[in-house]
Scaffold this active site. Sequence first.
Site, PDB file in Angstrom:
ATOM      1  N   PRO A   1       0.834  -1.209   0.000  1.00  0.00           N
ATOM      2  CA  PRO A   1       0.000   0.000   0.000  1.00  0.00           C
ATOM      3  C   PRO A   1       0.869   1.260   0.000  1.00  0.00           C
ATOM      4  O   PRO A   1       1.736   1.409   0.867  1.00  0.00           O
ATOM      5  CB  PRO A   1      -0.786  -0.115   1.308  1.00  0.00           C
TER       6      PRO A   1
ATOM      7  N   HIS B   1      -6.323 -12.082  -1.103  1.00  0.00           N
ATOM      8  CA  HIS B   1      -5.994 -11.523   0.207  1.00  0.00           C
ATOM      9  C   HIS B   1      -7.228 -11.417   1.088  1.00  0.00           C
ATOM     10  O   HIS B   1      -7.168 -11.652   2.300  1.00  0.00           O
ATOM     11  CB  HIS B   1      -5.349 -10.140   0.045  1.00  0.00           C
TER      12      HIS B   1
ATOM     13  N   ASP C   1      -9.405  -6.466   2.100  1.00  0.00           N
ATOM     14  CA  ASP C   1      -8.844  -7.291   3.160  1.00  0.00           C
ATOM     15  C   ASP C   1      -8.502  -6.489   4.404  1.00  0.00           C
ATOM     16  O   ASP C   1      -8.527  -7.020   5.516  1.00  0.00           O
ATOM     17  CB  ASP C   1      -7.602  -8.040   2.658  1.00  0.00           C
ATOM     18  N   GLN C   2      -8.215  -5.187   4.242  1.00  0.00           N
ATOM     19  CA  GLN C   2      -7.876  -4.364   5.402  1.00  0.00           C
ATOM     20  C   GLN C   2      -9.093  -4.087   6.280  1.00  0.00           C
ATOM     21  O   GLN C   2      -8.950  -3.799   7.472  1.00  0.00           O
ATOM     22  CB  GLN C   2      -7.233  -3.052   4.942  1.00  0.00           C
TER      23      GLN C   2
END
Length: 409
Positions: free
Chosen positions: A129, A322, A299-300
Amino acid sequence: MSAEFVTVDGDAGGGQILRNGFSIAALMGKPIRVVNIRGSRNPPGLRAQHLAGVRLVSEMCAGTLSGAEDGSMEVKFQPSAFRGGHFEVDAKTAGSCTLLAQIALPCMLFSPSSCTLTAKGGTDVNWSPPVDEMAMVLQPLLKKFGAEVQVQLVRRGFYPKGGGEIRIAVPTPVKELTSVTMLDPGTVVAVRGRAFASGDREKKDLQAMIAAAVEVLRSAFPSSVGIQIEPRMETPQTAMGFGTAITLVAETSTGCLYGATQFRDPKQRLTAPQCGVSAARRLLTEVESGGCVDQFMQDQLVILMALAKGRSQVRTGPLTDHTKLAIETAQTLMPCRFTVTEDGKTNIIACNGIQLSSPGRYSTASAAGPVADAGKGSSSSSSSSSSSSSSSSSSSSSSETAATAASSS
């Protein structure tokens, strides 16, 4: 009484399993054993960046680590009492400092007092990121969950030298995270962004990169959509080495945010205009997916949904590997239940959160049962992720419950 470890297979997810697994284990007060770490990679085992991350989390909760060495294929972690204050971590390479922040951030949110982190390494590197997306997309999304997080870029760092630095601050840790409902993507009302260049040889290309991106965006959106891209010429004080990138963020009428970044990677040999065009097209792909978050935020958000109070629902485009793995890891280590429901070309990820109020303290009122059973039949739709459990084995020092998280893709 001996400690009970949850055993997780670290082959399929590599660094992601370590990041999510260690964060969740620390917050749950649950000892974890990760085996076969990056077993399919060349070379396999822990690398410097992974070591820095797991040591950081262990420091934050006065934990005990075993096997945390370069190249290790297995590591054990037993968390203890959390503390606030200031922490520092250095990848020592161009390893992503945003990924180092990613492993620490969930723990920082539930710290017993204000918490700050200085992370050093690469701020803008491939497969990680970029710091501008962290500040422009993740930070406001965290606010939707009730978390106030400050992201400060001190100095950019690029491959291969690194040398970048970011600072993350959580002045007031949360009492609990708020559940979110993000089902309506709305329509794009504004696009903003930042394009930077470091080094004199890159300066002349900055405006060409921005102009090319704006041209693509103008052809896709009505004139009422404002487009503002900030040019930034970095100095030796604000960037280590040479690098160029453009980050674009689209905001919609319902508050959804989508990010897209294109680095000017010398290996790809992109011209500055090609770099701008690529970033703009990537952004349009995210918007056109029909989801409420971009593919790199999926996914975060999983760990936040699992920790929150109440039921969260988020519409996404196609699930990334992910995201699938993040769901499985969460269900392996927490008594939470996710469902993934297909809705046309989109998916709706839903979760009854565990209502974590502080490390080791949570409600199971709406959860899926004991942690060891959380992965069994835990998703109700055919497209949902699941985790497999195997029988426990014992050693002289501990009994280990094997709940192996593996990618379903």
